[in-house]
Scaffold this motif. Structure first.
Motif, short mmCIF file in Angstrom:
data_model
loop_
_atom_site.label_atom_id
_atom_site.label_comp_id
_atom_site.label_asym_id
_atom_site.label_seq_id
_atom_site.Cartn_x
_atom_site.Cartn_y
_atom_site.Cartn_z
N SER A 146 -9.45 -1.33 -15.75
CA SER A 146 -10.24 -0.12 -15.89
C SER A 146 -9.31 1.08 -15.71
O SER A 146 -8.61 1.17 -14.72
CB SER A 146 -11.33 -0.12 -14.81
OG SER A 146 -11.95 1.13 -14.77
N LYS A 159 -7.54 -8.16 -11.29
CA LYS A 159 -8.23 -6.94 -11.68
C LYS A 159 -7.28 -5.76 -11.50
O LYS A 159 -6.51 -5.73 -10.54
CB LYS A 159 -9.43 -6.81 -10.73
CG LYS A 159 -10.41 -5.75 -11.06
CD LYS A 159 -11.67 -6.02 -10.21
CE LYS A 159 -12.70 -4.93 -10.44
NZ LYS A 159 -12.28 -3.67 -9.85
N GLU A 186 0.84 -1.20 0.00
CA GLU A 186 0.00 0.00 0.00
C GLU A 186 0.88 1.25 0.00
O GLU A 186 1.68 1.44 0.91
CB GLU A 186 -0.89 -0.03 1.24
CG GLU A 186 -1.95 1.02 1.23
CD GLU A 186 -2.89 0.89 2.43
OE1 GLU A 186 -2.87 -0.13 3.13
OE2 GLU A 186 -3.63 1.86 2.67
N THR A 207 -4.73 -1.45 -7.66
CA THR A 207 -5.51 -0.22 -7.75
C THR A 207 -4.58 0.97 -7.60
O THR A 207 -3.83 1.04 -6.63
CB THR A 207 -6.57 -0.15 -6.61
OG1 THR A 207 -7.34 -1.35 -6.64
CG2 THR A 207 -7.49 1.04 -6.78
N GLU A 243 -11.61 -1.20 -19.90
CA GLU A 243 -12.46 -0.01 -19.88
C GLU A 243 -11.53 1.20 -19.75
O GLU A 243 -10.67 1.22 -18.87
CB GLU A 243 -13.39 -0.10 -18.66
CG GLU A 243 -14.37 1.02 -18.54
CD GLU A 243 -15.32 0.77 -17.36
OE1 GLU A 243 -15.82 -0.36 -17.23
OE2 GLU A 243 -15.53 1.71 -16.59
N ALA A 244 -11.63 2.16 -20.64
CA ALA A 244 -10.75 3.33 -20.59
C ALA A 244 -11.38 4.45 -21.40
O ALA A 244 -12.27 4.21 -22.23
CB ALA A 244 -9.38 3.00 -21.17
N ARG A 245 -10.90 5.69 -21.18
CA ARG A 245 -11.40 6.79 -22.00
C ARG A 245 -10.90 6.57 -23.43
O ARG A 245 -11.64 6.65 -24.37
CB ARG A 245 -10.91 8.14 -21.47
CG ARG A 245 -11.55 9.32 -22.15
CD ARG A 245 -11.29 10.60 -21.38
NE ARG A 245 -9.88 10.93 -21.34
CZ ARG A 245 -9.21 11.52 -22.34
NH1 ARG A 245 -9.85 11.84 -23.45
NH2 ARG A 245 -7.94 11.79 -22.21
N ASP A 297 -7.18 -1.45 -11.67
CA ASP A 297 -7.86 -0.17 -11.82
C ASP A 297 -6.86 0.97 -11.71
O ASP A 297 -6.08 1.00 -10.77
CB ASP A 297 -8.89 0.03 -10.69
CG ASP A 297 -10.13 -0.81 -10.87
OD1 ASP A 297 -10.24 -1.47 -11.91
OD2 ASP A 297 -10.97 -0.81 -9.96
N VAL A 298 -6.92 1.88 -12.64
CA VAL A 298 -6.10 3.11 -12.56
C VAL A 298 -7.05 4.28 -12.74
O VAL A 298 -7.77 4.35 -13.74
CB VAL A 298 -5.01 3.14 -13.65
CG1 VAL A 298 -4.17 4.41 -13.52
CG2 VAL A 298 -4.11 1.91 -13.56
N ARG A 299 -7.03 5.19 -11.79
CA ARG A 299 -7.98 6.31 -11.86
C ARG A 299 -7.54 7.36 -12.88
O ARG A 299 -8.35 7.93 -13.58
CB ARG A 299 -8.11 6.94 -10.48
CG ARG A 299 -9.28 7.84 -10.33
CD ARG A 299 -9.53 8.15 -8.87
NE ARG A 299 -10.64 9.06 -8.73
CZ ARG A 299 -11.90 8.74 -8.82
NH1 ARG A 299 -12.22 7.49 -9.05
NH2 ARG A 299 -12.85 9.64 -8.67
N ILE A 355 -5.09 -8.18 -7.19
CA ILE A 355 -5.78 -6.94 -7.54
C ILE A 355 -4.81 -5.77 -7.45
O ILE A 355 -4.06 -5.66 -6.49
CB ILE A 355 -6.96 -6.71 -6.57
CG1 ILE A 355 -7.96 -7.87 -6.68
CG2 ILE A 355 -7.66 -5.39 -6.84
CD1 ILE A 355 -8.93 -7.92 -5.52
N VAL A 370 -2.34 -8.07 -3.23
CA VAL A 370 -3.07 -6.85 -3.60
C VAL A 370 -2.15 -5.63 -3.51
O VAL A 370 -1.44 -5.46 -2.53
CB VAL A 370 -4.27 -6.68 -2.63
CG1 VAL A 370 -5.04 -5.41 -2.95
CG2 VAL A 370 -5.19 -7.89 -2.71
#
Lengths: 405, 118
Positions: A272, A252, A203, A237, A289-291, A254-256, A235, A218
């Motif tokens: 994502s 999974k 983390e 993130t 999933e991405a812009r 995820d990248v903001r 996972i 994770v």
């Protein structure tokens, strides 16, 4: 030169000892100024020194020695089956304690070897620190290597190597070469590292900058993370931007913010990305999933792709029964049987049997059996197998419209 | 301690038997083939007689190995022991994340960015 002996349970006052000092169990020494022992200070069980102590060597057996002031040992400090509590600073060449060491002031030695726990309220400086159980340093820890079997808690690290069995909790700083943690790694603020290998959870609560990252379970990064190679078993993130060479995530990811890679993105499950994702090669078992997603080489998707601006790659392959939302832009685009896609742009586009697509713009187009398409524009060739349905009449054009992305 | 109440940010929980085995293995590993039982006892926070039982069991399972040095046994972790630790920590990681998501009342453990174009 004779030894000076402090009898069992006695309380005496000392200032200077020429030769060795032998302190029996339960003794207490009041210090005149600073107690200086030219030889060895040897303790035989629990004892206390009320003041500063300076000696050539220090040893203790089977008990706890408490020193209210500073402790300066010119050579070796050793406690067999014993512990040491120092109220002031500690300085020695080598510290070897079976049980526990507690130091309130700054601690310095070439090597600390502690069996149980090392607890420092201020800074600690060493070449090597080895602790069987727990290490806690409230100030800055500077060392070449630090190892602990249990847990490590350091406010600020300046290390070459860190190896921890259970938990590593760092306030911030840097570990220039490698970090290996069995259980859980937490960095509270901005942190730099050479490489990071964590068995369970990692983390980053601030930004992280470093080389390779390998996390068995994770990974969570609240801010930005830059790396060379990122591997996560379960996972991953990332709350901010992510930048590196390659990513391999088992489950999974995820990248903001944006995800910028020089090489490959491989994800077993779903990926994502809140902004754009770029790289050389994409391989996703589940969904993307991405812009927008732009890859220089190939993009292979097992399940679904959903973009707002589109997915672009030299070659795009959507496996059977996959689903694409947003335009697909490629050199060669293959859409597997029984799949669905929106607009598709490419040099060669193949739509599998029983699949459905929106508009297709390509040099060469091949439509499989019973495929359904809204519109086709091609420059060189259109091949349609049995049962194909094209809603508007196909158009052979001299020039295709500009491709997106 | 490994898997104990000291885990920063983790929910406090009692150490289970698997945590204790992992603790002993991690402490032994730190000594690079020169772990003495007293040092393992202090590192693991367990009495010597109890730690000896754990180490005997780990030896029998091939997760630890020992040899005599200066007439005293010293211990080292084996490749199988390291395999146990790798698996243990990976599972602990997943269990903690699954625990967190269950407490939040949701199977979706963390926030996903909104759909593109939203």
């Amino acid at each position: 030169m004779t030894d000076t002996q402090v009898p069992r349970g006695s309380r005496i006052r000392l200032g200077r000892v020429d030769g060795d000092l032998r302190v029996e169990r339960g003794a207490s020494i009041d210090v005149e100024g600073r107690l200086i022992v030219s030889g060895e200070a040897r303790f035989e069980g629990n004892a206390e020194i009320l003041g500063d102590l300076e000696c050539r060597d220090f040893s203790n057996e089977d008990g706890t020695v408490r020193i209210s002031g500073d402790l300066t040992v010119q050579q070796a400090l050793r406690a067999d089956d014993g512990s040491l509590v120092v109220g002031g600073s500690l300085s020695a060449e080598r510290v070897d304690i079976d049980r526990e060491l507690h130091v309130k002031g700054p601690a310095r030695a070439r090597e600390f070897d502690i069996g149980g726990a090392l607890d420092g309220e201020a800074t600690l400086t060493a070449e090597k620190v080895s602790v069987g159980g727990r290490l806690r340093i409230a100030g800055k820890l500077e060392a070449r290597s630090v190892e602990a079997g249990g847990a490590v808690e350091i406010s600020e690290a300046s290390l070459d190597r860190l190896e921890v069995g259970g938990l590593a909790h760092l306030g911030g700083g840097e570990v220039r070469e490698s970090i290996e943690v069995g259980g859980r790694f937490v960095a509270e603020s901005s942190f730099k590292f050479g490489s990071l290998e964590v068995g369970g959870l990692a983390e980053f609560r601030g930004d992280g900058t470093g080389g390779s990252i390998d996390v068995g379970g994770v990974l969570t990064a609240r801010g930005n993370l830059s790396f060379s190679k990122l591997e996560v078993g379960g996972i991953g993130t990332i709350g901010g931007t992510a930048k590196g060479e390659s990513v391999d995530v088992g489950g999974k990811f995820d990248v903001r913010g944006p995800l910028e890679l020089a090489r490959s993105l491989e994800v077993g499950g779903a990926v994502s990305v809140g902004e754009s994702v770029t790289g050389d090669r994409l391989e996703v078992g589940g969904s993307l999933e991405a812009r927008r997603a732009v890859f220089q080489g190939s993009a292979e998707i097992g399940g679904a792709v959903r973009t707002r601006d589109g997915l672009k790659a030299a070659s795009i392959e959507l496996h059977r029964k996959s689903h694409a939302i947003g335009p697909l832009v490629g050199g060669r685009v293959e859409i597997g049987r029984m799949s669905r896609a929106e607009d598709v742009y490419g040099s060669t586009v193949e739509v599998g049997p029983k699949s459905r697509a929106g508009r297709i713009f390509a040099e060469r187009i091949r439509l499989g059996e019973n495929a359904e398409v809204d519109e086709v524009q091609y420059t060189v060739e259109l091949r349609a197998e049995e049962g194909v349905r094209i809603r508007s009449p196909p158009q052979q054009v001299s020039r295709l419209p500009p491709f997106p992305l | 301690m490994v898997g104990g109440r000291d885990d920063v940010g983790a929910l406090p929980r009692r150490r289970e038997v698997s945590d204790l085995y992992a603790t002993v293995l991690e402490v032994v590993k730190r000594y690079h083939g020169a772990a003495r039982i007293t040092r393992v006892s202090y590192g693991a926070g367990m009495p010597v007689d109890r730690v000896r039982n754990f180490m005997d069991r780990l030896l029998a399972l091939g997760l630890l190995k020992s040899e005599e040095v200066d007439g005293r046994p010293v211990y080292d972790i084996t490749a199988r022991g390291q395999e146990f630790l790798d698996t243990y920590w990976k599972m602990r990681g997943y269990i903690e994340v699954l625990g967190r998501t269950t407490e939040n009342g949701s199977a979706r453990g963390h926030r996903r960015p909104g759909p593109p174009g939203a």
